[in-house]
Scaffold this motif. Structure first.
Motif, mmCIF file in Angstrom:
data_model
loop_
_atom_site.group_PDB
_atom_site.id
_atom_site.type_symbol
_atom_site.label_atom_id
_atom_site.label_comp_id
_atom_site.label_asym_id
_atom_site.label_seq_id
_atom_site.Cartn_x
_atom_site.Cartn_y
_atom_site.Cartn_z
ATOM 1 N N ASP A 404 47.971 -39.285 8.990
ATOM 2 C CA ASP A 404 49.327 -38.381 9.181
ATOM 3 C C ASP A 404 50.149 -39.547 9.827
ATOM 4 N N ASN A 405 49.869 -40.695 10.121
ATOM 5 C CA ASN A 405 50.694 -41.554 10.595
ATOM 6 C C ASN A 405 51.160 -42.575 9.953
ATOM 7 N N ASP A 406 52.436 -42.431 9.586
ATOM 8 C CA ASP A 406 53.273 -43.364 8.643
ATOM 9 C C ASP A 406 53.161 -44.844 9.033
ATOM 10 N N ASP A 407 53.248 -45.065 10.321
ATOM 11 C CA ASP A 407 53.138 -46.520 10.392
ATOM 12 C C ASP A 407 51.978 -46.994 9.880
ATOM 13 N N ILE A 408 50.778 -46.442 10.069
ATOM 14 C CA ILE A 408 49.673 -46.704 9.548
ATOM 15 C C ILE A 408 49.407 -46.716 8.176
ATOM 16 N N ASP A 447 41.060 -39.814 8.424
ATOM 17 C CA ASP A 447 41.079 -39.780 9.598
ATOM 18 C C ASP A 447 40.816 -38.326 10.461
ATOM 19 N N ASN A 449 41.468 -36.866 13.317
ATOM 20 C CA ASN A 449 42.475 -36.152 14.154
ATOM 21 C C ASN A 449 43.522 -35.725 13.328
ATOM 22 N N ALA A 476 39.468 -42.650 16.726
ATOM 23 C CA ALA A 476 39.983 -43.314 17.651
ATOM 24 C C ALA A 476 38.845 -43.386 18.846
ATOM 25 N N SER A 477 37.974 -42.614 18.628
ATOM 26 C CA SER A 477 37.046 -42.311 19.800
ATOM 27 C C SER A 477 35.973 -43.491 19.699
ATOM 28 N N PRO A 478 35.989 -43.850 20.831
ATOM 29 C CA PRO A 478 34.515 -45.202 20.720
ATOM 30 C C PRO A 478 33.194 -44.307 21.012
ATOM 31 N N LYS A 497 39.400 -46.878 15.289
ATOM 32 C CA LYS A 497 40.767 -47.396 15.288
ATOM 33 C C LYS A 497 41.084 -48.028 16.667
ATOM 34 N N PRO A 498 41.981 -48.804 16.697
ATOM 35 C CA PRO A 498 42.977 -49.313 15.732
ATOM 36 C C PRO A 498 42.269 -49.900 14.800
ATOM 37 N N ILE A 499 42.855 -49.622 13.403
ATOM 38 C CA ILE A 499 42.123 -50.372 12.182
ATOM 39 C C ILE A 499 42.317 -51.966 12.209
ATOM 40 N N HIS B 53 48.324 -41.304 21.288
ATOM 41 C CA HIS B 53 47.097 -41.262 20.319
ATOM 42 C C HIS B 53 47.756 -41.923 18.958
ATOM 43 N N ARG B 54 48.783 -41.837 18.564
ATOM 44 C CA ARG B 54 49.369 -42.270 17.333
ATOM 45 C C ARG B 54 49.769 -43.817 17.724
ATOM 46 N N ALA B 56 48.446 -45.780 19.844
ATOM 47 C CA ALA B 56 47.225 -46.425 20.247
ATOM 48 C C ALA B 56 46.639 -46.905 18.893
ATOM 49 N N GLY B 57 46.800 -46.101 17.978
ATOM 50 C CA GLY B 57 46.231 -46.350 16.377
ATOM 51 C C GLY B 57 47.249 -47.323 15.712
ATOM 52 N N PRO B 61 47.372 -52.848 14.481
ATOM 53 C CA PRO B 61 47.561 -53.351 13.191
ATOM 54 C C PRO B 61 48.910 -54.224 12.966
ATOM 55 N N TYR B 62 49.722 -53.632 13.902
ATOM 56 C CA TYR B 62 51.168 -54.493 13.560
ATOM 57 C C TYR B 62 51.004 -55.857 14.606
ATOM 58 N N ARG B 72 46.041 -46.483 24.629
ATOM 59 C CA ARG B 72 44.641 -45.800 24.673
ATOM 60 C C ARG B 72 44.217 -45.497 26.061
#
Lengths: 519, 123
Positions: A404-408, A447, A449, A476-478, A497-499, B53-54, B56-57, B61-62, B72
């Motif tokens: 749901d995260n457009d940036d990703i 994803d 979450n 995102a959880s380790p 994540k981060p991917i 959360h968003r 951190a994700g 990558p950027y 995080r």
């Protein structure tokens, strides 16, 4: 004629004497000076003596036979003056009569000089006129070229705005439909597919324009990599088979003889050219077939794209590779750059692209491309540099990204589509389940979450509905517990994540090659 | 890893992301103030958690790994805070201590966002 009165005659003699400065010399039969009278000083003969040898004092007499009266005009004498000289024989003696011609000579010289200057000016003027005419002709040619270029750019801009507007209008129409009429969501998948097609068309237009710009400033770099020609051909078959079927056409791949396992060439650019040529052939052919014939002769790849389309008229054939040309058959869709770019790319790689066509029977585009044959198979060489080029490890496959995260989304889409995969995106778990069951992607990145229905629930639903293709959890959880939870829900693997994009591409390739445990 | 064409698109996305950091910072500060001022901080904290959360994700990558890891940290602290709060009522001293830690990390995140926005794009 009666004699003039004495006074008149005297006046005239005086005038003649004043003006002509007469000077006469009497020479004996041996041409020696006997006597002289008149103005000898005026002519520079102050030191004349009796017995002087005439040919020494008067050089104009050298080699002259005095047998009858003779007139010599404008003779230059010693002191810079000029004289008309009459030579008058008298029995065995002769008279030399000097008459001043200095002023006359000077005037004539001046006139001559002016005439010379005039002819020089005329000559220069003619030169200038010639230059002016050449400059005017040159200017006319340049103006015509500029007008033609401007017209071509004008045609290009008007064509491009039309080309851009058409898919944009379609995209905006579908988006309006989806945002303003909730009942339209029933056909959402079809509308999204149409939007995607529109967007891809726009992207390819923009890529063409950028490629052309880079080619014009020599910024396009050719990058050769080990390439498996048979695999490239199979990829093209996969890409175009369904398109051909949709148009009730046959798309044939013909391999002439045995192709080398691996050759070194810029596979990305070659693929771009072949896709463009085959795409054109399919676009313009309404009945019959399109074929790609690949062969390897004398360290050269030969690719012939033949169609049974309407053919190209002779005048258009001459201009077919020029940019922005409005050739009736070629440019009715697209920027009119595809063939220009293809030809320039092939030439940049040291090859040739030619065309032949018969009206009503079809066209043949022929690519000849020299390349180095490699002893190792292409896949081994690629494996040594797994991330060296975008082409390495290319596998066609359809991937569903649930995020749901457009940036990703933007980044993942860029990396996966650049590597050759088709990508669909769902932004919540509910949409993911619907899309996955309807479209059956080869792989899902999920994803955990997510809004509406989270990733765990969506994965469980998919597995319960019989979806048996790989699902990779994005978490995102380790914590090991969370990861185990994802695996328990039916995920095959998880990606922290981060991917990291290389890891994402690696895992995609690994799973699409079938190296995973069947759920 | 990327083709020449895709690399250009990547640079463009990176620049767009960098430009968005200013808005992200404003949002973060809004969420934080809402949390600090709210009588019922749970809802504000939920928004803040989703935001970090968003971030951190997406930041790493950027190329903004530092932003990712600070975001995080904030997420983990919020998880601790809400987890501890739901398990048993936190005493005032404990709550104040976690809040203080959270305030420190959020301040670091605000500064890091600011720095990232004004610095050159990461390579």
């Amino acid at each position: 004629m009666s004699a003039l009165p004495y006074k008149v005659a005297r006046r005239l003699r005086s005038l003649v004497t004043d003006r002509l400065k007469p000077f006469s010399v009497l020479l004996d039969p041996e041409l020696r000076v006997v006597t002289w009278s008149g103005d000898n000083n005026y002519y520079g003969f102050e030191d004349l003596n009796r017995g002087d040898k005439a040919w020494e004092r008067f050089p104009f007499l050298v080699d002259l036979q005095i047998t009858q009266p003779l007139q010599l005009a404008f003779v230059d004498v010693n002191n810079g003056r000029a004289a008309h000289i009459d030579i008058v024989p008298d029995t065995e003696y002769s008279y030399l009569i000097f008459m001043d011609a200095t002023e006359q000579r000077d005037r004539q010289r001046e006139l001559q000089q002016k005439a010379n200057e005039l002819s020089l000016l005329t000559y220069r003027q003619q030169g200038l006129m010639k230059e002016l005419r050449a400059a005017r002709d040159d200017l006319a040619v340049k103006r015509r070229q500029a007008e033609e270029a401007s017209q071509a750019k004008g045609r290009f801009i008007s064509g491009m705005s039309h080309e851009f507007r058409t898919p944009l209008t379609s995209i905006m129409g579908y988006v309006d439909l989806l945002t303003q009429r909730p009942e339209a969501w029933e056909g959402a998948l079809d509308y999204l597919a149409a939007i995607e097609r529109g967007a891809r068309h726009l992207l390819s237009l923009i890529e063409n324009v950028l490629d052309q710009a880079r080619l014009e400033v020599n910024e396009l770099v050719i990058s050769c990599v080990p390439t498996d020609l048979a695999r490239l051909a199979q990829d093209l078959l996969l890409i175009f088979e369904s398109l051909a079927t949709q148009k009730n056409l046959t798309f044939d791949l013909k391999l002439q003889g045995e192709l080398p396992q691996s050759v070194e060439l810029d596979s990305v650019r070659l693929r771009q050219v072949l896709i463009n040529l085959i795409g054109n052939a399919l676009k313009f052919t309404d009945t019959g077939d399109v074929s790609l014939e690949l062969g390897w002769y004398d360290n050269q790849l030969s690719a012939v794209i033949a169609d049974t389309g309407p053919g190209i008229p002779e005048p258009d054939l001459q201009r077919i590779f020029e940019p922005f040309q409005t050739i009736s058959q070629i440019s009715h869709e697209g920027a009119g750059l595809g063939l220009t770019i293809s030809k320039q790319l092939i030439e940049l790689m040291g090859g040739e692209l030619s065309v032949s066509s018969t009206l009503g029977r079809g066209s043949r585009f022929k690519v000849k491309l020299p390349a180095k044959q490699l002893s190792e198979p292409a896949f081994i060489a690629e494996a040594q540099t797994p991330w060296a080029t975008s082409d390495s490890g290319k596998q066609k496959g359809h991937i569903l990204l649930v995020e749901d995260n457009d940036d990703i989304i933007q980044l993942v889409e860029l990396f996966l589509t650049d590597a050759g995969y088709k990508l669909t995106v769902a932004k919540d778990g509910r949409q993911a389940v619907d899309l996955a069951l309807h479209r059956k992607p080869d792989l899902i990145f999920m994803d955990m979450n997510l809004p509406v229905t989270n990733g765990l629930v969506a994965t469980r639903e998919l597995r319960n509905a019989g979806f048996n293709r790989p699902i990779i959890a994005l978490t995102a959880s380790p914590s090991t517990a969370d990861k185990q939870q994802a695996l328990d829900a039916g995920c095959n693997e998880y990606l922290q994540k981060p991917i990291e994009m290389p890891r994402l591409l690696g895992i995609t390739r690994e799973f699409l090659q079938g190296n995973y445990h069947v759920v | 890893m990327l083709s020449e064409q895709a690399l250009l698109t990547y640079k463009h996305l990176q620049a767009t992301y960098r430009a968005s950091l200013k808005d992200k910072n404003t949002l973060l500060q809004g969420h934080w103030q809402e949390f600090e001022r709210s009588e019922h901080p749970a809802a504000a904290l939920k928004k803040l958690r989703l935001f970090v959360h968003r971030l951190a994700g997406s930041a790493a990558p950027y190329g903004y790994k530092n932003l990712s890891s600070i975001a995080r940290e904030v997420e983990i602290l919020i998880n601790e805070y809400t987890g501890a709060n739901s398990a048993h009522s936190l005493d005032e001293q404990m709550e104040a201590s976690i809040r203080e830690q959270l305030r420190n990390v959020v301040t670091r995140l605000i500064t890091a966002l600011d720095d990232a926005f004004f610095e050159q794009a990461p390579g």
